[in-house]
Design an enzyme around this catalytic site. Structure first.
Site, PDB file in Angstrom:
ATOM      1  N   CYS A   1       0.825  -1.208   0.000  1.00  0.00           N
ATOM      2  CA  CYS A   1       0.000   0.000   0.000  1.00  0.00           C
ATOM      3  C   CYS A   1       0.860   1.259   0.000  1.00  0.00           C
ATOM      4  O   CYS A   1       1.273   1.743   1.063  1.00  0.00           O
ATOM      5  CB  CYS A   1      -0.935  -0.003   1.202  1.00  0.00           C
TER       6      CYS A   1
ATOM      7  N   CYS B   1      -0.606   4.161   1.915  1.00  0.00           N
ATOM      8  CA  CYS B   1      -0.505   4.085   3.385  1.00  0.00           C
ATOM      9  C   CYS B   1       0.922   4.360   3.848  1.00  0.00           C
ATOM     10  O   CYS B   1       1.126   5.018   4.866  1.00  0.00           O
ATOM     11  CB  CYS B   1      -0.888   2.701   3.908  1.00  0.00           C
ATOM     12  N   ASP B   2       1.894   3.821   3.138  1.00  0.00           N
ATOM     13  CA  ASP B   2       3.247   3.782   3.692  1.00  0.00           C
ATOM     14  C   ASP B   2       4.280   4.629   2.948  1.00  0.00           C
ATOM     15  O   ASP B   2       5.428   4.732   3.383  1.00  0.00           O
ATOM     16  CB  ASP B   2       3.741   2.315   3.712  1.00  0.00           C
TER      17      ASP B   2
END
Ligand code: NAP
Length: 319
Positions: free
Chosen positions: A141, A144-145
């Site tokens: 992701c 997300c990261d």
């Protein structure tokens, strides 16, 4: 509902809270099915992990994936949808109403109709180093990261739209983005290819597959890659983070063998109508081809309309 069989029987349960499940909930709620959505392992589904969605009709400037999902969720709630943060581990189709078993809960849920919109999860490769570094420098992701890799080097594995989207997104933070792809042509759409190819921070490593996630003292320091042409040697691409964007696998484990699947493990149906009475299927759990937010929404809508018709025909829905 307790395991001994007492309590409420739902008219309609939706498994999954991605674009398909939530759209089904909007329609089911407006059809007075009082749907209960079991949100699943990844509430909001794949779309809530996407940065900008540029191809969902109605948003000429694009829309943030999380916002889009949140809007549909609130829209469904407005018409009476209820949500439960849990994961369905098993569905017993041997009796009707059908019985849903939930993770870490003694309770079961019984339902007359079921809309399966369980989606798909990110594929992994099973490489050495993968288990140890998952969530610690290895991720599926980018949204997300990605921000953890400011001014660092990252590798993206894959050649589809997700890989291009992730690579482009990661250039906001990373100093260099290295795309490792197993062929010399990309699967991604032309527009995404062009954007990625023209981005000076992105380097392509063609005809390569990762064979090991290299790490030391809890940090990723590279990916070992091998050529796909039968070469014997391998090489290291130094990096601080690795992102897999190699497609998805449908979430079908909870259904055992009760529902037919295609060769790739996706559920099959006649449109959205399954082979079991009152069971309807929507979104990526049955779609390895289109996998678009708008097609998921479309099948979610169709599944809810079919569920409403079916409940009506069975005399389970008051006119
Ligand atoms: P995908 O299109 O299935 O692409 C997966 C990529 O990973 C392919 O390039 C594939 O290589 C590679 N791959 C698969 N297994 C591999 C393995 N074991 N080792 C190495 N490489 C492997 O998946 P996706 O990119 O997630 O896209 C899924 C769907 O969502 C598509 O329909 C896509 O158009 C859509 N999508 C659209 C957007 C957008 O429009 N902005 C964004 C994201 C996703 P091969 O090419 O050699 O098979």
């Amino acid at each position: 509902m307790t395991a001994d069989g007492h309590g409420r029987v739902e008219l309609c349960v939706v498994i999954g809270s991605g674009c398909a499940g939530l759209t089904a909930a909007v329609y089911a709620a407006r059809g007075r099915l009082q749907p209960l959505v079991i949100e699943g392992m990844e509430p909001g589904g794949q779309l809530s992990l996407t940065s900008v969605v540029e191809n969902f009709p109605g948003f000429p400037d694009g829309v943030n994936g999380f916002d889009l999902i949140d809007n549909i969720k609130r829209q469904a709630e407005r018409f009476g949808t209820r949500y439960r943060q849990s994961v369905v581990t098993r569905v017993d189709f041997s009796e009707r109403p059908y019985v849903l078993h939930l993770q870490d809960e003694d309770e079961v849920i019984r339902t007359q109709s079921l809309i399966i919109a369980a989606g798909a999860r990110a594929r992994t490769l099973g490489l050495p180093g993968e288990k140890e570094m998952w969530g610690h420098g290895l991720s599926s992701c980018a949204t997300c990261d990605g921000a953890f890799f400011r001014d660092q080097r990252v590798v993206v594995v894959g050649g589809g739209d997700s890989a291009m989207e992730d690579a482009i997104y990661l250039t906001k933070f990373a100093s260099e983005v290295h795309v490792v792809h197993r062929r010399d042509t990309l699967r991604a759409s032309k527009i995404m290819q062009e954007r990625a190819r023209s981005n000076p921070k992105i380097t392509f490593h063609w005809n390569r597959v990762p064979v090991e996630i290299l790490h030391q003292a809890g940090r990723v320091h590279g990916v070992r890659v091998k050529g796909t042409g039968g070469e014997t040697g391998s090489e290291k691409i130094s990096c601080d983070g690795v992102f897999y964007a190699i497609g998805h696998e449908p979430n079908t484990g909870m259904f055992g063998d009760a529902l037919p699947k295609d060769a790739q493990g996706y559920l099959t149906a006649h449109g959205v109508v399954s082979n079991l009475p009152g069971v309807f299927i929507a979104g990526d759990v049955a779609d390895h081809h289109y996998q678009q937010a708008i097609t998921a929404a479309g099948t979610g809508c169709a599944a809810a309309m079919e569920a409403e018709d079916w409940l009506q025909a069975e005399g389970l829905l008051q006119a």
